[in-house]
Design a protein around this motif. Structure first.
Motif, mmCIF file in Angstrom:
data_model
loop_
_atom_site.group_PDB
_atom_site.id
_atom_site.type_symbol
_atom_site.label_atom_id
_atom_site.label_comp_id
_atom_site.label_asym_id
_atom_site.label_seq_id
_atom_site.Cartn_x
_atom_site.Cartn_y
_atom_site.Cartn_z
ATOM 1 N N ALA A 132 21.800 49.945 4.361
ATOM 2 C CA ALA A 132 20.984 49.758 5.559
ATOM 3 C C ALA A 132 21.653 48.824 6.558
ATOM 4 C CB ALA A 132 19.605 49.225 5.184
ATOM 5 N N ILE A 133 22.495 47.907 6.082
ATOM 6 C CA ILE A 133 23.247 47.054 6.998
ATOM 7 C C ILE A 133 24.642 47.608 7.245
ATOM 8 C CG2 ILE A 133 24.077 45.525 5.147
ATOM 9 C CD1 ILE A 133 23.187 44.418 8.716
ATOM 10 N N LEU A 134 25.216 48.272 6.237
ATOM 11 C CA LEU A 134 26.581 48.783 6.367
ATOM 12 C C LEU A 134 26.682 49.966 7.323
ATOM 13 C CD1 LEU A 134 27.812 48.582 2.674
ATOM 14 C CD2 LEU A 134 28.727 47.307 4.624
ATOM 15 N N VAL A 135 25.698 50.863 7.296
ATOM 16 C CA VAL A 135 25.787 52.066 8.134
ATOM 17 C C VAL A 135 25.891 51.723 9.621
ATOM 18 C CG1 VAL A 135 24.559 54.138 8.901
ATOM 19 C CG2 VAL A 135 24.757 53.639 6.463
ATOM 20 N N PRO A 136 24.995 50.894 10.173
ATOM 21 C CA PRO A 136 25.150 50.570 11.599
ATOM 22 C C PRO A 136 26.424 49.787 11.923
ATOM 23 C CG PRO A 136 23.359 49.296 10.618
ATOM 24 C CD PRO A 136 23.742 50.326 9.623
ATOM 25 N N VAL A 137 26.858 48.902 11.023
ATOM 26 C CA VAL A 137 28.087 48.150 11.269
ATOM 27 C C VAL A 137 29.307 49.067 11.204
ATOM 28 C CG1 VAL A 137 29.594 46.321 10.387
ATOM 29 C CG2 VAL A 137 27.135 45.957 10.482
ATOM 30 N N PRO A 169 35.478 44.506 -2.245
ATOM 31 C CA PRO A 169 35.676 43.256 -3.001
ATOM 32 C C PRO A 169 34.667 42.165 -2.633
ATOM 33 C CG PRO A 169 37.758 44.093 -2.176
ATOM 34 C CD PRO A 169 36.684 44.892 -1.515
ATOM 35 N N ILE A 170 34.279 42.126 -1.358
ATOM 36 C CA ILE A 170 33.344 41.093 -0.901
ATOM 37 C C ILE A 170 31.941 41.356 -1.424
ATOM 38 C CG2 ILE A 170 32.333 40.003 1.148
ATOM 39 C CD1 ILE A 170 34.892 40.864 2.638
ATOM 40 N N THR A 171 31.492 42.607 -1.346
ATOM 41 C CA THR A 171 30.133 42.926 -1.793
ATOM 42 C C THR A 171 29.982 42.686 -3.295
ATOM 43 O OG1 THR A 171 30.721 45.259 -2.076
ATOM 44 C CG2 THR A 171 29.746 44.629 0.023
ATOM 45 N N GLY A 179 29.901 43.088 4.815
ATOM 46 C CA GLY A 179 30.039 43.319 3.384
ATOM 47 C C GLY A 179 29.423 42.196 2.570
ATOM 48 N N ALA A 180 29.611 40.964 3.040
ATOM 49 C CA ALA A 180 29.026 39.809 2.350
ATOM 50 C C ALA A 180 27.501 39.872 2.402
ATOM 51 C CB ALA A 180 29.528 38.511 2.970
ATOM 52 N N VAL A 181 26.967 40.184 3.590
ATOM 53 C CA VAL A 181 25.513 40.306 3.743
ATOM 54 C C VAL A 181 24.987 41.441 2.864
ATOM 55 C CG1 VAL A 181 23.652 40.825 5.350
ATOM 56 C CG2 VAL A 181 25.556 39.376 6.079
ATOM 57 N N ALA A 182 25.716 42.571 2.855
ATOM 58 C CA ALA A 182 25.292 43.721 2.053
ATOM 59 C C ALA A 182 25.281 43.386 0.569
ATOM 60 C CB ALA A 182 26.218 44.912 2.315
ATOM 61 N N GLY A 183 26.262 42.598 0.130
ATOM 62 C CA GLY A 183 26.306 42.212 -1.274
ATOM 63 C C GLY A 183 25.108 41.369 -1.676
ATOM 64 N N VAL A 184 24.736 40.435 -0.822
ATOM 65 C CA VAL A 184 23.552 39.608 -1.098
ATOM 66 C C VAL A 184 22.300 40.481 -1.111
ATOM 67 C CG1 VAL A 184 22.084 37.753 -0.232
ATOM 68 C CG2 VAL A 184 24.568 37.515 -0.156
ATOM 69 N N ILE A 202 40.338 45.337 16.947
ATOM 70 C CA ILE A 202 40.359 45.856 15.588
ATOM 71 C C ILE A 202 40.244 44.710 14.580
ATOM 72 C CG2 ILE A 202 41.776 47.020 13.846
ATOM 73 C CD1 ILE A 202 42.926 48.737 16.092
ATOM 74 N N VAL A 203 40.986 43.615 14.832
ATOM 75 C CA VAL A 203 40.932 42.461 13.942
ATOM 76 C C VAL A 203 39.529 41.853 13.948
ATOM 77 C CG1 VAL A 203 41.776 40.110 13.569
ATOM 78 C CG2 VAL A 203 43.385 41.945 14.123
ATOM 79 N N MET A 204 38.953 41.744 15.143
ATOM 80 C CA MET A 204 37.622 41.157 15.270
ATOM 81 C C MET A 204 36.578 42.015 14.548
ATOM 82 S SD MET A 204 36.159 39.479 18.768
ATOM 83 C CE MET A 204 35.861 41.044 19.571
ATOM 84 N N LEU A 205 36.687 43.318 14.680
ATOM 85 C CA LEU A 205 35.741 44.214 14.036
ATOM 86 C C LEU A 205 35.946 44.244 12.521
ATOM 87 C CD1 LEU A 205 35.742 47.048 16.669
ATOM 88 C CD2 LEU A 205 33.747 45.805 15.890
ATOM 89 N N ALA A 206 37.198 44.085 12.085
ATOM 90 C CA ALA A 206 37.461 44.012 10.651
ATOM 91 C C ALA A 206 36.785 42.778 10.058
ATOM 92 C CB ALA A 206 38.963 43.977 10.387
ATOM 93 N N ALA A 207 36.827 41.666 10.821
ATOM 94 C CA ALA A 207 36.148 40.442 10.374
ATOM 95 C C ALA A 207 34.637 40.659 10.329
ATOM 96 C CB ALA A 207 36.481 39.290 11.313
ATOM 97 N N ALA A 208 34.106 41.381 11.327
ATOM 98 C CA ALA A 208 32.670 41.684 11.349
ATOM 99 C C ALA A 208 32.292 42.565 10.171
ATOM 100 C CB ALA A 208 32.305 42.366 12.659
ATOM 101 N N LEU A 209 33.176 43.501 9.842
ATOM 102 C CA LEU A 209 32.924 44.398 8.718
ATOM 103 C C LEU A 209 32.923 43.622 7.399
ATOM 104 C CD1 LEU A 209 32.443 47.400 8.144
ATOM 105 C CD2 LEU A 209 34.900 47.636 7.786
ATOM 106 N N ALA A 210 33.853 42.680 7.282
ATOM 107 C CA ALA A 210 33.902 41.846 6.080
ATOM 108 C C ALA A 210 32.642 40.996 5.953
ATOM 109 C CB ALA A 210 35.142 40.955 6.117
#
Length: 276
Positions: A37-42, A234-236, A21-26, A10-18
């Motif tokens: 398009a990146i958030l849905v599969p993640v 917050p990250i995006t 979020g950074a990639v999605a924001g860019v 769960i912690v590892m996936l939360a980090a992946a999700l964060a």
């Protein structure tokens, strides 16, 4: 429901999700998309590891993505608007047709299967990717964007399809505007505004569509998970202006290639998930 994933995963996936979020924001700033398009599969993978019922997993991914897109699109839109790149006249004429399409998309989402949502996502993403990768600017449907009723119909269609894909409409709007001779940078900037018109009613629609659905994880309102939103938003919002800055430095062709390759990768992932 009971979550089945170990705390370490769960912690590892939360980090992946964060990170997503950074990639999605860019991407929100770079392509004028909400990052769906990146958030849905993640998000889909995140919910899978948490043991969320497969019957609601894709719907949750799409609905939560729309919720995340709201602040991301607004931040990206304001940054592009400050540079004078947004076609405000087009956005004003879409103030009703686009949300109307979103409402219809939300109604469809209440009944379509998870595999159906995946297929819609993959097909539309592939078509748009092909256009971006192989069109060097010669393909046009007209010299300028048509007026109503054609414009209203297209706006409604963009709202409908984008809602079913869990994206902010940039995928469709970029294609539409460039086919009618608009510069890619203006299309990207205007798409950020389109994302706002889609994401707000889209999130509300998915909340309604999933209200009381069985198998929803904790902290969910219908098909929108508030915990995932809290992790990503917050990250995006923080990184979206970096994408805006990058978008205005790239050439038209470079922007098209990056966008097309990105969409094609996402489409392939979803098609594979239908058979694995």
């Amino acid at each position: 429901m009971e979550l089945t994933a170990p705390i370490g995963e769960i912690v590892m996936l939360a980090a992946a999700l964060a990170t997503a979020g950074a990639v999605a924001g860019v991407l929100a700033g770079l392509f004028g998309i909400g990052g769906g398009a990146i958030l849905v599969p993640v998000l889909y993978q995140f919910l899978a590891f948490l043991g969320v019922d497969e019957a609601v997993r894709m719907h949750l991914s799409v609905g939560t993505s729309l919720g995340i897109i709201i602040p991301t699109s607004i931040r990206s839109f304001m940054a592009h608007k400050a540079r004078g790149a947004v076609d405000m006249e087009l956005l004003k004429t879409w103030a009703i047709p686009v949300p109307a399409g979103v409402v219809i998309g939300s109604l469809i989402a209440a009944y379509v299967s998870a595999d159906g949502l995946k297929l819609i996502f993959a097909v539309i993403a592939t078509v748009v990717a092909a256009k971006m990768l192989f069109d060097r600017g010669g393909l046009r449907l007209g010299d300028d964007i048509p007026g109503n009723p054609v414009r209203a119909i297209i706006g409604g269609f963009i709202g409908l399809v984008s809602t079913l894909m869990g994206i902010g409409g940039g995928v469709m709007n970029n294609t539409f505007m460039t086919l009618y001779g608009r510069p890619i940078h203006q299309a990207v900037a205007t798409s950020a505004g389109t994302g706002t018109l889609i994401s707000v009613p889209g999130m509300i629609g998915f909340m309604w569509a999933g209200w009381g659905a069985p198998g929803l994880p904790p902290f969910s309102i219908g098909y929108v998970n508030l915990l995932a939103m809290l992790l990503v938003v917050p990250i995006t919002v923080l990184v979206a202006p970096f994408g805006v800055s990058l978008a205005h430095r790239l050439s038209r062709r470079g922007l098209q290639l990056f966008f097309g390759i990105f969409l094609l990768i996402v489409a392939v992932r979803f098609v594979l998930s239908l058979f694995l």
